[in-house]
Structures are given as structure tokens and as C-alpha cells.
Design a protein around this motif. Structure first.
Motif, PDB file in Angstrom:
ATOM      1  N   ALA A  76     -11.772  -6.922   1.509  1.00 57.79           N
ATOM      2  CA  ALA A  76     -11.892  -5.518   1.898  1.00 57.79           C
ATOM      3  C   ALA A  76     -13.353  -5.173   2.132  1.00 57.79           C
ATOM      4  CB  ALA A  76     -11.309  -4.622   0.808  1.00 57.79           C
ATOM      5  N   SER A  77     -13.557  -4.188   2.960  1.00 57.94           N
ATOM      6  CA  SER A  77     -14.884  -3.657   3.242  1.00 57.94           C
ATOM      7  C   SER A  77     -15.073  -2.382   2.430  1.00 57.94           C
ATOM      8  CB  SER A  77     -14.991  -3.360   4.739  1.00 57.94           C
ATOM      9  OG  SER A  77     -16.228  -2.770   5.035  1.00 57.94           O
ATOM     10  N   VAL A  78     -16.238  -2.233   1.792  1.00 60.24           N
ATOM     11  CA  VAL A  78     -16.532  -1.046   0.994  1.00 60.24           C
ATOM     12  C   VAL A  78     -17.010   0.055   1.937  1.00 60.24           C
ATOM     13  CG1 VAL A  78     -17.989  -0.075  -0.827  1.00 60.24           C
ATOM     14  CG2 VAL A  78     -17.115  -2.412  -1.034  1.00 60.24           C
ATOM     15  N   LYS A  79     -16.397   1.222   1.817  1.00 59.29           N
ATOM     16  CA  LYS A  79     -16.725   2.350   2.689  1.00 59.29           C
ATOM     17  C   LYS A  79     -16.898   3.617   1.865  1.00 59.29           C
ATOM     18  CE  LYS A  79     -14.516   0.380   6.675  1.00 59.29           C
ATOM     19  NZ  LYS A  79     -13.949   0.676   7.959  1.00 59.29           N
ATOM     20  N   LEU A  80     -17.490   4.615   2.501  1.00 62.81           N
ATOM     21  CA  LEU A  80     -17.649   5.932   1.894  1.00 62.81           C
ATOM     22  C   LEU A  80     -17.225   6.955   2.937  1.00 62.81           C
ATOM     23  CD1 LEU A  80     -18.692   7.904  -0.313  1.00 62.81           C
ATOM     24  CD2 LEU A  80     -20.915   7.783   0.818  1.00 62.81           C
ATOM     25  N   GLY A  81     -16.310   7.819   2.558  1.00 62.31           N
ATOM     26  CA  GLY A  81     -15.852   8.836   3.494  1.00 62.31           C
ATOM     27  C   GLY A  81     -14.458   9.306   3.152  1.00 62.31           C
ATOM     28  N   GLU A  82     -13.800   9.862   4.165  1.00 60.74           N
ATOM     29  CA  GLU A  82     -12.440  10.364   3.978  1.00 60.74           C
ATOM     30  C   GLU A  82     -11.445   9.233   4.188  1.00 60.74           C
ATOM     31  OE1 GLU A  82      -9.722  13.325   6.449  1.00 60.74           O
ATOM     32  OE2 GLU A  82     -11.470  14.336   5.582  1.00 60.74           O
ATOM     33  N   TYR A  83     -10.457   9.183   3.333  1.00 57.19           N
ATOM     34  CA  TYR A  83      -9.408   8.166   3.441  1.00 57.19           C
ATOM     35  C   TYR A  83      -8.123   8.738   2.870  1.00 57.19           C
ATOM     36  CZ  TYR A  83     -10.256   7.329  -1.534  1.00 57.19           C
ATOM     37  OH  TYR A  83     -10.395   7.484  -2.889  1.00 57.19           O
ATOM     38  N   GLU A  84      -7.015   8.031   3.103  1.00 60.26           N
ATOM     39  CA  GLU A  84      -5.733   8.463   2.561  1.00 60.26           C
ATOM     40  C   GLU A  84      -5.351   7.546   1.405  1.00 60.26           C
ATOM     41  OE1 GLU A  84      -2.769   8.816   5.602  1.00 60.26           O
ATOM     42  OE2 GLU A  84      -3.705  10.630   6.388  1.00 60.26           O
ATOM     43  N   GLN A  85      -5.024   8.146   0.270  1.00 59.34           N
ATOM     44  CA  GLN A  85      -4.683   7.385  -0.933  1.00 59.34           C
ATOM     45  C   GLN A  85      -3.223   7.618  -1.274  1.00 59.34           C
ATOM     46  OE1 GLN A  85      -6.846   5.403  -3.074  1.00 59.34           O
ATOM     47  NE2 GLN A  85      -4.862   4.780  -3.811  1.00 59.34           N
ATOM     48  N   SER A  88       1.825   5.638  -4.759  1.00 57.98           N
ATOM     49  CA  SER A  88       3.243   5.745  -5.107  1.00 57.98           C
ATOM     50  C   SER A  88       4.088   4.644  -4.480  1.00 57.98           C
ATOM     51  CB  SER A  88       3.785   7.105  -4.664  1.00 57.98           C
ATOM     52  OG  SER A  88       3.870   7.175  -3.251  1.00 57.98           O
ATOM     53  N   GLY A  89       3.510   3.837  -3.624  1.00 55.33           N
ATOM     54  CA  GLY A  89       4.301   2.810  -2.949  1.00 55.33           C
ATOM     55  C   GLY A  89       5.159   3.405  -1.855  1.00 55.33           C
ATOM     56  N   ASP A  90       4.618   4.390  -1.155  1.00 55.21           N
ATOM     57  CA  ASP A  90       5.288   5.084  -0.051  1.00 55.21           C
ATOM     58  C   ASP A  90       6.390   6.035  -0.504  1.00 55.21           C
ATOM     59  OD1 ASP A  90       3.695   4.107   1.984  1.00 55.21           O
ATOM     60  OD2 ASP A  90       4.969   2.359   2.330  1.00 55.21           O
ATOM     61  N   GLU A  91       6.448   6.337  -1.794  1.00 51.09           N
ATOM     62  CA  GLU A  91       7.454   7.294  -2.273  1.00 51.09           C
ATOM     63  C   GLU A  91       7.062   8.719  -1.885  1.00 51.09           C
ATOM     64  OE1 GLU A  91       9.492   8.670  -6.480  1.00 51.09           O
ATOM     65  OE2 GLU A  91       8.438   6.767  -6.379  1.00 51.09           O
ATOM     66  N   TYR A  92       5.752   9.001  -1.905  1.00 50.39           N
ATOM     67  CA  TYR A  92       5.238  10.320  -1.553  1.00 50.39           C
ATOM     68  C   TYR A  92       4.270  10.194  -0.385  1.00 50.39           C
ATOM     69  CZ  TYR A  92       6.944  11.330  -6.229  1.00 50.39           C
ATOM     70  OH  TYR A  92       7.728  11.442  -7.333  1.00 50.39           O
ATOM     71  N   ALA A  93       3.968  11.317   0.254  1.00 52.50           N
ATOM     72  CA  ALA A  93       2.984  11.335   1.337  1.00 52.50           C
ATOM     73  C   ALA A  93       1.597  11.063   0.750  1.00 52.50           C
ATOM     74  CB  ALA A  93       3.000  12.684   2.041  1.00 52.50           C
ATOM     75  N   PRO A  94       0.753  10.321   1.460  1.00 53.76           N
ATOM     76  CA  PRO A  94      -0.581  10.046   0.948  1.00 53.76           C
ATOM     77  C   PRO A  94      -1.434  11.312   0.868  1.00 53.76           C
ATOM     78  CG  PRO A  94      -0.281   9.085   3.142  1.00 53.76           C
ATOM     79  CD  PRO A  94       1.013   9.680   2.744  1.00 53.76           C
ATOM     80  N   SER A  95      -2.384  11.304  -0.057  1.00 57.92           N
ATOM     81  CA  SER A  95      -3.304  12.425  -0.230  1.00 57.92           C
ATOM     82  C   SER A  95      -4.598  12.124   0.510  1.00 57.92           C
ATOM     83  CB  SER A  95      -3.642  12.621  -1.704  1.00 57.92           C
ATOM     84  OG  SER A  95      -2.489  12.864  -2.445  1.00 57.92           O
ATOM     85  N   LYS A  96      -5.191  13.153   1.095  1.00 54.80           N
ATOM     86  CA  LYS A  96      -6.506  12.999   1.709  1.00 54.80           C
ATOM     87  C   LYS A  96      -7.531  13.022   0.589  1.00 54.80           C
ATOM     88  CE  LYS A  96      -5.768  14.000   6.354  1.00 54.80           C
ATOM     89  NZ  LYS A  96      -5.892  12.860   7.168  1.00 54.80           N
ATOM     90  N   CYS A  97      -8.421  12.031   0.606  1.00 55.68           N
ATOM     91  CA  CYS A  97      -9.442  11.902  -0.427  1.00 55.68           C
ATOM     92  C   CYS A  97     -10.799  11.688   0.227  1.00 55.68           C
ATOM     93  CB  CYS A  97      -9.138  10.712  -1.331  1.00 55.68           C
ATOM     94  SG  CYS A  97      -7.552  10.801  -2.158  1.00 55.68           S
TER      95      CYS A  97
END
Length: 151
Positions: A76-85, A88-97
Motif C-alpha cells: 500500500a501507498s501511504v497517503k494523506l487526505g480524504e478517503y472512504e473508510q 463493516s465488510g460492506d454491511e454499511y455505507a463507507p464513511s468519508k474520513c
């Protein structure tokens, strides 16, 4: 806690890449040109400036890490910024982080049994949530690592 920044310079005449690491307090104490000759813009070109995520392990934005999960290991590449987390294993919609995160360089990679090592919900993952990772290196001094390690 002091913020630590890695500067990546390219020597204009030779093309040699040099990295220098300074804390904000060091940069505030004296002019940057006195800290390193690399800050001389006639001799060196600044090609990257990266924040540090893990000072103990020396992990900065732009680095490649080997992440180990129960699915297997991946790069993986280390990044800083907005991403979706999505933990839940696709049980819930991802959160913007917003923050430091690891993004899989080859999310479609499979293990020896043909199973995907990086499920969709782990393609972007908070570095804080990772159980185990190891620094591989940075792409500035080893640009071919991204291709080699991601295959």
C-alpha cells in the motif's frame, strides 16, 4: 509532539536524490538554507515534501508499506487526505474520513487459492486501524519499487 517533515531533493547537476528530515521547531529556529545545502534552489530542486505519520518507524506520506491482514499481505501507498473508510465488510455505507491512510497499490491481487487479498472495503484503510505493517521504502529513491512490489 513536534510535526516532522521529510524533504526530497534532486541535485540539478547529477540527478542524485537526497532526503532530509526536519521538525517544525528546527525550521523555526533558523533559516532552512542554514539547515542543509539542499535548500539552495540553484543547486537542488525540491521534488517532494511529506508529513510523517509514524516517527518511530520512519513512515511518511509517499512511502510504500507491506500490510499484513488475515486475508494475506499486500503493498500500500501511504497517503494523506480524504478517503472512504468501511470497516463493516460492506454491511454499511463507507464513511468519508480525512487523515493518514493506506491505499492498496494492486487491489485486484489474489492469493494462491484465487481469493482477492484486498477486499473492496480495505482498498483505502486508516493507518491507525492497521494491525500490522512494515515500511518498504519511498518511491523517490526507489521509483521502480512501486512496479516491482505491486506485481
Amino acid at each position: 509532539m513536534d510535526i516532522v517533515i521529510r524533504y526530497v531533493f534532486k541535485h540539478r547537476a547529477t540527478g542524485i536524490i537526497e532526503t532530509k528530515v526536519f521538525s517544525i521547531s528546527q525550521l523555526e529556529e533558523q533559516p532552512a538554507q542554514k539547515l542543509s545545502p539542499c535548500f539552495d534552489t540553484t543547486e537542488y530542486e525540491l521534488i517532494a515534501r511529506n508529513l510523517c505519520f509514524d516517527e518511530e518507524k520512519g513512515v511518511f506520506v509517499g512511502d510504500l508499506i507491506n500490510v499484513t491482514t488475515w486475508f494475506g499481505s499486500y503493498i500500500a501507498s501511504v497517503k494523506l487526505g480524504e478517503y472512504e473508510q468501511d470497516g463493516s465488510g460492506d454491511e454499511y455505507a463507507p464513511s468519508k474520513c480525512f487523515g493518514f491512510y493506506a491505499e492498496a497499490t494492486d487491489p485486484d491481487r489474489t492469493n494462491e487459492k484465487g481469493y482477492v487479498i484486498v477486499p473492496d472495503y480495505l482498498v483505502q484503510n486508516s493507518l491507525i486501524r492497521l494491525d500490522s505493517y512494515k515500511l518498504i521504502g519511498n518511491i523517490y529513491q526507489n521509483p521502480d519499487q512501486l512496479k516491482t512490489e505491486g506485481e
